[in-house]
Design an enzyme around this catalytic site. Structure first.
Site, mmCIF file in Angstrom:
data_model
loop_
_atom_site.group_PDB
_atom_site.id
_atom_site.type_symbol
_atom_site.label_atom_id
_atom_site.label_comp_id
_atom_site.label_asym_id
_atom_site.label_seq_id
_atom_site.Cartn_x
_atom_site.Cartn_y
_atom_site.Cartn_z
ATOM 1 N N SER A 79 97.000 33.763 65.944
ATOM 2 C CA SER A 79 96.046 32.816 65.849
ATOM 3 C C SER A 79 96.038 32.095 64.469
ATOM 4 O O SER A 79 95.951 32.802 63.541
ATOM 5 C CB SER A 79 94.654 33.411 66.117
ATOM 6 O OG SER A 79 93.497 32.389 65.871
ATOM 7 N N SER B 26 85.501 31.293 73.224
ATOM 8 C CA SER B 26 86.257 32.371 73.818
ATOM 9 C C SER B 26 86.740 32.316 75.325
ATOM 10 O O SER B 26 87.829 32.331 75.567
ATOM 11 C CB SER B 26 85.638 33.656 73.933
ATOM 12 O OG SER B 26 84.113 33.526 74.867
ATOM 13 N N GLU C 278 86.988 38.763 80.847
ATOM 14 C CA GLU C 278 85.815 38.951 79.624
ATOM 15 C C GLU C 278 85.156 40.166 80.472
ATOM 16 O O GLU C 278 84.545 40.709 79.361
ATOM 17 C CB GLU C 278 85.172 37.439 79.574
ATOM 18 C CG GLU C 278 84.238 37.661 78.460
ATOM 19 C CD GLU C 278 84.108 36.283 77.738
ATOM 20 O OE1 GLU C 278 83.163 36.394 76.965
ATOM 21 O OE2 GLU C 278 84.677 35.100 78.211
ATOM 22 N N GLY D 35 77.905 29.032 70.618
ATOM 23 C CA GLY D 35 77.324 28.712 72.009
ATOM 24 C C GLY D 35 77.959 27.616 72.737
ATOM 25 O O GLY D 35 77.540 27.109 73.650
ATOM 26 N N HIS E 7 71.513 30.570 81.871
ATOM 27 C CA HIS E 7 71.441 31.797 82.449
ATOM 28 C C HIS E 7 71.041 31.982 84.066
ATOM 29 O O HIS E 7 70.375 32.843 84.445
ATOM 30 C CB HIS E 7 70.191 32.527 81.620
ATOM 31 C CG HIS E 7 70.478 33.042 80.197
ATOM 32 N ND1 HIS E 7 71.301 34.023 79.974
ATOM 33 C CD2 HIS E 7 70.263 32.284 78.839
ATOM 34 C CE1 HIS E 7 71.324 34.136 78.582
ATOM 35 N NE2 HIS E 7 70.953 32.966 78.137
ATOM 36 N N ASP F 80 81.300 29.312 81.993
ATOM 37 C CA ASP F 80 82.104 28.484 80.737
ATOM 38 C C ASP F 80 83.648 28.398 81.077
ATOM 39 O O ASP F 80 84.210 27.512 80.840
ATOM 40 C CB ASP F 80 81.992 29.615 79.572
ATOM 41 C CG ASP F 80 80.595 29.863 79.096
ATOM 42 O OD1 ASP F 80 79.697 29.028 79.475
ATOM 43 O OD2 ASP F 80 80.344 30.629 78.285
ATOM 44 N N TYR G 76 71.882 40.277 75.674
ATOM 45 C CA TYR G 76 72.383 39.449 76.955
ATOM 46 C C TYR G 76 72.425 40.286 78.226
ATOM 47 O O TYR G 76 72.113 40.039 79.446
ATOM 48 C CB TYR G 76 73.754 38.909 76.661
ATOM 49 C CG TYR G 76 74.298 37.900 77.630
ATOM 50 C CD1 TYR G 76 74.400 36.498 77.473
ATOM 51 C CD2 TYR G 76 74.960 38.599 78.717
ATOM 52 C CE1 TYR G 76 74.951 35.834 78.540
ATOM 53 C CE2 TYR G 76 75.328 37.667 79.708
ATOM 54 C CZ TYR G 76 75.259 36.401 79.672
ATOM 55 O OH TYR G 76 75.971 35.626 80.499
#
Length: 387
Positions: free
Chosen positions: A70, A131, A163, A127, A37, A175, A227
């Site tokens: 997918s 994505s 995103e 986690g 974070h 990420d 979040y």
């Protein structure tokens, strides 16, 4: 990622679309060693790539049609038109690859249609950035096929925009950068403000240690409100302190900064976590570079306490992993990722891995919880073309 996997994904593409893919690409999930974070606070992070990847077979189309499939989601081929792509109109898995196409086009890159077949071994909701792996593999494929000439960090920025804006999830840059830019055998020390990077050697096996990932099987979604609340709270803290981002508060001035915030205890907790977490990243970098690898264990554990008590993003299952692993002899342990479920990491001597794993599995069984998935994390390569 084996040649066999690339061949399997390419063969499935032929079955679906009746034509040859122009190539096969892979992009990994990631584990964050330390720095949670902090990325949306312009701070420091230290992820490394996992061997688990999203793999895409892709071919261009010249009719403005985007076809997506997918292997990991029920249903057939989804057909979209690139001219019709618009933010927050898609709540399905297809928002991630479609968002990348939208972000590239929105940034002025001449990307047309495509046929895409995806298969991923990155555990979803754990986690570990499943994505981001989907986004980066599609971005890399289109970058190559349309000869855009974008660097890894540029692709990461566009995937983050996909995103943030298209999917509607307020994630930071870590990420996507980890998936695009990590190197095998290294952790990535990333300054999320200027995107400067240093590859830090991280070979635990050579020193007789292992890093375990414990997937609690508790799923989370960054798009949900918790979040966003914490991100807004961090922004409020920066505004109250008159800085651009919490990264600008020096660790040595933390107490004075907290006093200036006053009696807003929630913002005080968020600020304390971010400032101390940035300092923990710098401590881990220093320890690794000086060869004191075992000494990072207590720093990881400190990070978990901060995420649990100050940022309040842990949960019963994550705390159970950490507490049980430490009691069973781990060198350090903490939750990794956004929180509210997902995974924890455990640093351990190689000879203690079996006992720690059994202790965690037994603790989950005794608590009546779904059995966790435990595997070793070895720093792997970032996004690349397979064929």
């Amino acid at each position: 990622m084996s040649v066999d996997t690339a061949a399997t994904v390419a063969e499935r593409f032929r079955e679906l679309y009746g034509s040859e893919p122009e190539g096969v690409w892979a992009a990994p999930g990631r584990v964050n060693l330390i720095g949670e974070h902090t990325d949306y606070n312009d701070g420091f992070v230290m992820p490394f790539a996992l061997p688990h990847t999203a793999v895409a077979a892709v071919a261009r189309r010249d009719d403005g049609v985007l076809r997506l499939h997918s292997e990991d989601v029920r249903g057939g081929v989804v057909e979209l038109r690139v001219d019709d792509l618009a933010p927050e109109t898609d709540r399905a898995w297809t928002a991630y690859p479609a968002g990348v196409v939208w972000a590239l086009r929105n940034a002025g890159h001449a990307v047309g249609g495509a046929d895409v077949h995806l298969a991923s071994t990155v555990p979803a909701g754990a986690g570990l950035s499943s994505s981001a792996a989907l986004e980066v593999v599609v971005a890399l494929a289109l970058n190559d096929l349309y000869d855009l000439g974008l660097k890894g960090w540029q692709l990461a920025r566009l995937c983050q925009r996909a995103e943030n804006v298209y999917v509607g999830a307020p994630v930071g840059i870590m990420d996507q950068t980890a998936s695009a830019c990590c190197e095998a055998g290294h952790a990535l020390f990333l300054d999320t403000r200027d995107l400067s990077q240093r590859q830090i050697p991280f070979d635990l096996a050579a020193e007789g240690m292992r890093l375990l990932v414990v997937d609690t099987q508790v799923k989370h979604s960054h798009s949900e409100g918790e979040y966003g609340k914490r991100r807004a709270g961090c922004e409020k803290g920066a505004a109250l302190l008159g800085v651009d981002a919490l990264r600008d508060i020096p660790y040595g001035e933390l107490d004075a900064a907290l006093a200036r915030i006053g009696d807003d205890e929630e913002v005080r907790r968020l600020v304390r976590h971010v400032v101390t977490e940035d300092q923990r990243v710098e401590r881990v970098v220093g320890l690794l570079e000086s060869g004191e690898t075992r000494a990072i264990g207590p720093v990881l554990t400190e990070g978990h306490a901060s995420l649990r008590d100050d940022f309040r993003v842990s949960c019963r299952e994550l705390d159970l992993v950490v507490d049980t692993a430490l009691t069973a002899g781990a060198l350090g342990a903490r939750m990794t990722g956004g929180g509210f479920g997902g995974s924890a990491i455990v640093l351990a001597e190689a000879g203690d891995v079996e006992g720690i794993t059994k202790a965690v599995e037994d603790a989950f069984a005794a608590a009546g919880l779904t059995a966790p998935r435990v595997f070793e994390a070895v720093p792997a390569a970032g996004a690349r073309r397979l064929s």
